[in-house]
Design an enzyme around this catalytic site. Structure first.
Site, PDB file in Angstrom:
ATOM      1  N   CYS A   1     -48.758  12.669 -59.316  1.00 30.67           N
ATOM      2  CA  CYS A   1     -49.654  12.338 -60.574  1.00 30.67           C
ATOM      3  C   CYS A   1     -48.983  12.900 -61.902  1.00 30.67           C
ATOM      4  O   CYS A   1     -48.870  14.266 -61.795  1.00 30.67           O
ATOM      5  CB  CYS A   1     -51.298  12.580 -60.343  1.00 30.67           C
ATOM      6  SG  CYS A   1     -52.029  12.045 -61.914  1.00 30.67           S
TER       7      CYS A   1
ATOM      8  N   ASP B   1     -63.749  13.758 -45.053  1.00 32.44           N
ATOM      9  CA  ASP B   1     -63.359  14.294 -46.109  1.00 32.44           C
ATOM     10  C   ASP B   1     -62.995  13.553 -47.156  1.00 32.44           C
ATOM     11  O   ASP B   1     -62.720  12.464 -47.006  1.00 32.44           O
ATOM     12  CB  ASP B   1     -62.327  15.369 -46.217  1.00 32.44           C
ATOM     13  CG  ASP B   1     -62.137  16.643 -46.785  1.00 32.44           C
ATOM     14  OD1 ASP B   1     -63.009  16.497 -48.131  1.00 32.44           O
ATOM     15  OD2 ASP B   1     -61.526  17.697 -46.650  1.00 32.44           O
TER      16      ASP B   1
ATOM     17  N   CYS C   1     -59.940  18.019 -67.271  1.00 26.15           N
ATOM     18  CA  CYS C   1     -60.958  18.950 -68.023  1.00 26.15           C
ATOM     19  C   CYS C   1     -62.179  18.172 -68.157  1.00 26.15           C
ATOM     20  O   CYS C   1     -62.310  17.055 -67.824  1.00 26.15           O
ATOM     21  CB  CYS C   1     -60.342  19.307 -69.046  1.00 26.15           C
ATOM     22  SG  CYS C   1     -58.641  20.078 -68.992  1.00 26.15           S
TER      23      CYS C   1
ATOM     24  N   CYS D   1     -58.590   6.301 -63.166  1.00 24.83           N
ATOM     25  CA  CYS D   1     -58.358   7.055 -62.042  1.00 24.83           C
ATOM     26  C   CYS D   1     -59.064   7.100 -60.917  1.00 24.83           C
ATOM     27  O   CYS D   1     -60.356   7.191 -60.958  1.00 24.83           O
ATOM     28  CB  CYS D   1     -58.072   8.528 -62.582  1.00 24.83           C
ATOM     29  SG  CYS D   1     -57.979   9.849 -61.245  1.00 24.83           S
TER      30      CYS D   1
ATOM     31  N   SER E   1     -68.077  17.155 -52.212  1.00 30.13           N
ATOM     32  CA  SER E   1     -67.737  15.803 -52.658  1.00 30.13           C
ATOM     33  C   SER E   1     -67.494  14.797 -51.389  1.00 30.13           C
ATOM     34  O   SER E   1     -67.555  13.579 -51.759  1.00 30.13           O
ATOM     35  CB  SER E   1     -66.322  15.833 -53.390  1.00 30.13           C
ATOM     36  OG  SER E   1     -65.476  16.726 -52.594  1.00 30.13           O
TER      37      SER E   1
ATOM     38  N   ASN F   1     -59.001  15.600 -72.358  1.00 26.41           N
ATOM     39  CA  ASN F   1     -58.710  15.593 -71.034  1.00 26.41           C
ATOM     40  C   ASN F   1     -57.646  14.630 -70.749  1.00 26.41           C
ATOM     41  O   ASN F   1     -57.469  13.496 -71.317  1.00 26.41           O
ATOM     42  CB  ASN F   1     -60.018  15.152 -70.377  1.00 26.41           C
ATOM     43  CG  ASN F   1     -59.927  14.815 -69.175  1.00 26.41           C
ATOM     44  OD1 ASN F   1     -59.361  15.402 -68.337  1.00 26.41           O
ATOM     45  ND2 ASN F   1     -60.717  14.035 -68.641  1.00 26.41           N
ATOM     46  N   GLY F   2     -56.517  14.915 -69.892  1.00 30.23           N
ATOM     47  CA  GLY F   2     -55.429  14.068 -69.379  1.00 30.23           C
ATOM     48  C   GLY F   2     -54.173  14.875 -69.797  1.00 30.23           C
ATOM     49  O   GLY F   2     -53.977  15.780 -69.805  1.00 30.23           O
TER      50      GLY F   2
ATOM     51  N   GLY G   1     -63.482  21.931 -64.392  1.00 31.83           N
ATOM     52  CA  GLY G   1     -62.489  23.187 -64.935  1.00 31.83           C
ATOM     53  C   GLY G   1     -63.265  24.372 -65.010  1.00 31.83           C
ATOM     54  O   GLY G   1     -64.464  24.608 -65.580  1.00 31.83           O
TER      55      GLY G   1
ATOM     56  N   TYR H   1     -63.007  12.271 -55.828  1.00 28.92           N
ATOM     57  CA  TYR H   1     -63.068  13.648 -55.876  1.00 28.92           C
ATOM     58  C   TYR H   1     -63.793  14.225 -56.908  1.00 28.92           C
ATOM     59  O   TYR H   1     -64.657  15.031 -57.171  1.00 28.92           O
ATOM     60  CB  TYR H   1     -61.915  14.321 -55.617  1.00 28.92           C
ATOM     61  CG  TYR H   1     -61.937  15.897 -55.538  1.00 28.92           C
ATOM     62  CD1 TYR H   1     -62.641  16.622 -54.847  1.00 28.92           C
ATOM     63  CD2 TYR H   1     -61.299  16.446 -56.801  1.00 28.92           C
ATOM     64  CE1 TYR H   1     -62.493  17.878 -54.761  1.00 28.92           C
ATOM     65  CE2 TYR H   1     -61.478  17.859 -56.928  1.00 28.92           C
ATOM     66  CZ  TYR H   1     -61.784  18.586 -55.847  1.00 28.92           C
ATOM     67  OH  TYR H   1     -62.044  20.026 -56.140  1.00 28.92           O
TER      68      TYR H   1
HETATM   69  P1  AMP Z   1     -55.996  20.506 -49.762  1.00 26.11           P
HETATM   70  O1  AMP Z   1     -56.425  21.663 -48.975  1.00 26.11           O
HETATM   71  O2  AMP Z   1     -54.523  20.861 -50.594  1.00 26.11           O
HETATM   72  O3  AMP Z   1     -55.496  19.520 -48.665  1.00 26.11           O
HETATM   73  O4  AMP Z   1     -56.778  19.879 -50.822  1.00 26.11           O
HETATM   74  C1  AMP Z   1     -57.914  18.930 -50.303  1.00 26.11           C
HETATM   75  C2  AMP Z   1     -59.092  19.061 -51.000  1.00 26.11           C
HETATM   76  O5  AMP Z   1     -59.041  19.410 -52.181  1.00 26.11           O
HETATM   77  C3  AMP Z   1     -59.878  17.930 -50.783  1.00 26.11           C
HETATM   78  O6  AMP Z   1     -60.862  18.214 -49.661  1.00 26.11           O
HETATM   79  C4  AMP Z   1     -60.620  17.687 -52.152  1.00 26.11           C
HETATM   80  O7  AMP Z   1     -61.870  18.027 -52.074  1.00 26.11           O
HETATM   81  C5  AMP Z   1     -59.888  18.612 -53.030  1.00 26.11           C
HETATM   82  N1  AMP Z   1     -58.763  17.844 -53.957  1.00 26.11           N
HETATM   83  C6  AMP Z   1     -58.497  16.600 -53.762  1.00 26.11           C
HETATM   84  N2  AMP Z   1     -57.591  16.266 -54.732  1.00 26.11           N
HETATM   85  C7  AMP Z   1     -57.837  17.342 -55.505  1.00 26.11           C
HETATM   86  C8  AMP Z   1     -56.949  17.294 -57.009  1.00 26.11           C
HETATM   87  N3  AMP Z   1     -56.247  16.591 -57.587  1.00 26.11           N
HETATM   88  N4  AMP Z   1     -57.529  18.345 -57.737  1.00 26.11           N
HETATM   89  C9  AMP Z   1     -58.080  19.297 -57.286  1.00 26.11           C
HETATM   90  N5  AMP Z   1     -58.934  19.185 -56.003  1.00 26.11           N
HETATM   91  C10 AMP Z   1     -58.496  18.042 -55.182  1.00 26.11           C
HETATM   92 FE1  SF4 Z   2     -55.733   9.487 -60.585  1.00 27.06          FE
HETATM   93 FE2  SF4 Z   2     -53.273  10.445 -61.219  1.00 27.06          FE
HETATM   94 FE3  SF4 Z   2     -53.808   9.221 -59.078  1.00 27.06          FE
HETATM   95 FE4  SF4 Z   2     -53.788   7.773 -60.974  1.00 27.06          FE
HETATM   96  S1  SF4 Z   2     -52.016   8.788 -60.239  1.00 27.06           S
HETATM   97  S2  SF4 Z   2     -55.151   7.624 -59.466  1.00 27.06           S
HETATM   98  S3  SF4 Z   2     -54.463   9.085 -62.722  1.00 27.06           S
HETATM   99  S4  SF4 Z   2     -54.683  11.084 -59.442  1.00 27.06           S
END
Ligand code: AMP
Ligand code: SF4
Length: 483
Positions: free
Chosen positions: A406, A369, A25, A260, A307, A125-126, A51, A266
């Site tokens: 995570c 990406d 968040c 993190c 991103s 947040n967390g 968020g 991202y």
């Molecule tokens: P996916 O389609 O599930 O492989 O999502 C990959 C895309 O989601 C990446 O290109 C990032 O831009 C974004 N992304 C990566 N990690 C996260 C995350 N933990 N939470 C939200 N978006 C993410």
């Molecule tokens: Fe970030 Fe969670 Fe990955 Fe640690 S485990 S780098 S807190 S996404």
């Protein structure tokens, strides 16, 4: 007494362990500033990417704290009349991302606490990993929870501890394990707190006419004219009080810096600096590292908006290949991943991006990406580029492969969700339909970001904290996964 819609410990534990509660968040606080609520609305705008499910602002005029929160984007939740109903020089705002089941108004923040020692508001947040155990303990002692947010837990624990307000906060923090950055506002004081591993970002800035600003990301400082002062240190409790007196406390000596890594990769906006590192620069250099070890030939480099654009620029600089705009983003569709269900996400990717045929037709494309989670986005984009006439699509990812869940507040909490936990690199390549696929290594990532002080748990499974109940589920999942 058990509330009608509350869960017992086993249900609640399962609920937590299923990953339905996650808190990636944005928090934003303003201390001793005219029209604090109105200004915090602008600050929260700069954090909206963190968020989009709910937003809230609590404001204090020095005597009374008033709160307003609702589901949706800031623009959907607030209007001028609502902002005008939140007077005062102190404000605490929040934007919230949640998974489907936790997207209830009870979980929206800030949480308002009407305690006998004085009212206060909490935004965080967390993710606190021992939350199920702490909640059980508190419920056994008579606490009643409205929702499942960790903010409520923080609020209950603070109330139960002994001492002055700051002593209560310090004692409560000592009981938490996991990732948390939170901001607490009383009627005339504000507190900014970060967990002992510094997993989630939180920074403080000063305002030109006095007063302070607290934000999850530094990009929100510019919008309110604030000047960066410092990052809240791991294990630190910063108190802002009358006459702009800032005092810091440390709730533990046992600290380390484990920011993190996904914040750099991202989450954060490119114009934010985290622990002194600019996010755009970190991504750009990671793109350079991807290009340094390139063994395939191509014609152009494109990034997935938004991103991955910084990493694509870096890749182009290092490789000498032209950087092109081969994908166009429809600006009016939200971040794909930040949609609670998989169906919404898939629809989101389709609506969100278009390939530019005149750019990619007949070309061997390096598509950069930031990460692959489920593989949905990469698969769809490779398909789009090929439909638009690209002869080859080589996917380069600006992060190591995400192989572990995570538990620190990021929405990847089961092995099943992570394609790289189930499939090896070649299998992922086949699944997404790319001609080749490469990830950054953990070492390259650290070098690119210029720091060793990173959490890399989701890339190597070496968690920086004890996982409590999550440890059990992780073991069970691992076993199921290996079979
Ligand atoms: P996916 O389609 O599930 O492989 O999502 C990959 C895309 O989601 C990446 O290109 C990032 O831009 C974004 N992304 C990566 N990690 C996260 C995350 N933990 N939470 C939200 N978006 C993410
Ligand atoms: Fe970030 Fe969670 Fe990955 Fe640690 S485990 S780098 S807190 S996404």
């Amino acid at each position: 007494m058990k509330k009608e819609n509350s869960m017992d410990f086993t249900e609640e534990k399962e609920y937590f362990l299923s990953g339905k509660i996650n808190e990636e968040c944005g928090c934003f606080g303003l201390f001793n500033v005219a029209d604090a609520a109105s200004l915090s609305y602008f600050g929260l705008h700069a954090l909206q990417h963190r968020g989009q499910e709910a937003a809230g602002i609590a404001a204090s005029d020095g005597e009374t704290i008033r709160t307003y929160k609702g589901k949706g984007l800031l623009t959907e939740v607030f209007n001028n009349d609502i902002i005008a109903s939140l007077p005062g020089r102190y404000a605490l705002g929040h934007v919230r991302y949640s998974k489907a089941d936790a997207n209830q108004i009870e979980n929206a923040q800030p949480i308002m606490v009407r305690a006998h020692m004085g009212h206060f508001a909490v935004a965080h947040n967390g993710q606190i990993v021992n939350a199920p155990e702490l909640k059980k303990e508190l419920e056994d002692k008579g606490s009643i929870f409205q929702g499942v947010s960790d903010s409520e837990l923080i609020a209950h624990l603070i109330q139960r501890e002994e001492g002055t307000f700051v002593e209560k906060i310090i004692k409560a923090c000592r009981r938490f394990e996991g990732a948390f950055a939170f901001v607490i506002m009383t009627k005339d004081c504000m507190y900014a707190i970060r967990d002992k591993n510094g997993l989630r970002p939180l920074a403080i800035a000063t305002l030109p006419d006095g007063g302070y600003c607290i934000s999850s990301e530094t990009c929100a400082f510019d919008i309110v004219g604030a000047t960066y002062l410092k990052d809240v240190e791991p294990g630190e409790v910063v108190r802002l009080a009358k006459d702009d007196v800032m005092k810091t406390f440390h709730y533990t000596e046992h600290t380390q810096k484990k920011m993190c890594a996904m914040e750099y990769i991202y989450f954060a906006r490119p114009d934010s600096n985290i622990d002194g590192v600019n996010v755009h620069t970190a991504r750009r250099i990671s793109g350079r590292y991807l290009a340094k070890t390139e063994d395939v030939e191509g014609d152009i480099v494109i990034g997935v908006p938004d991103s991955s654009l910084s990493a694509a620029i870096g890749y182009s600089e290092e490789s000498g290949l032209p950087y092109e705009i081969g994908l166009i983003k429809n600006r009016y569709v939200g971040r794909t991943f930040i949609q609670p269900t998989q169906k919404q996400r898939e629809r989101g990717v389709r609506m969100k991006l278009s390939a530019v045929s005149s750019i990619v037709k007949g070309k061997r494309v390096f598509m950069i990406d930031d990460s692959i989670v489920r593989g949905t986005t990469s698969k769809r984009i490779v398909q789009l580029l090929k439909e638009a006439g690209a002869t080859e699509v080589h996917v380069r990812i600006g992060s190591p492969a995400l192989t572990h869940p995570c538990f620190y507040g990021v929405d990847t909490s089961t092995y099943d969700e992570l394609i790289s936990a189930r499939l090896n690199e070649e299998e992922v390549r086949k699944y997404i339909g790319a001609d080749s696929l490469r990830f950054l290594t953990i070492e390259q990532m650290k070098e690119a970001f210029g720091t060793d002080d990173l959490c890399t748990s989701c890339f190597n499974g070496q968690y920086c904290t004890s996982l409590y109940s999550y440890g059990t589920i992780l073991e069970e999942e691992k076993k199921a996964h290996e079979q």
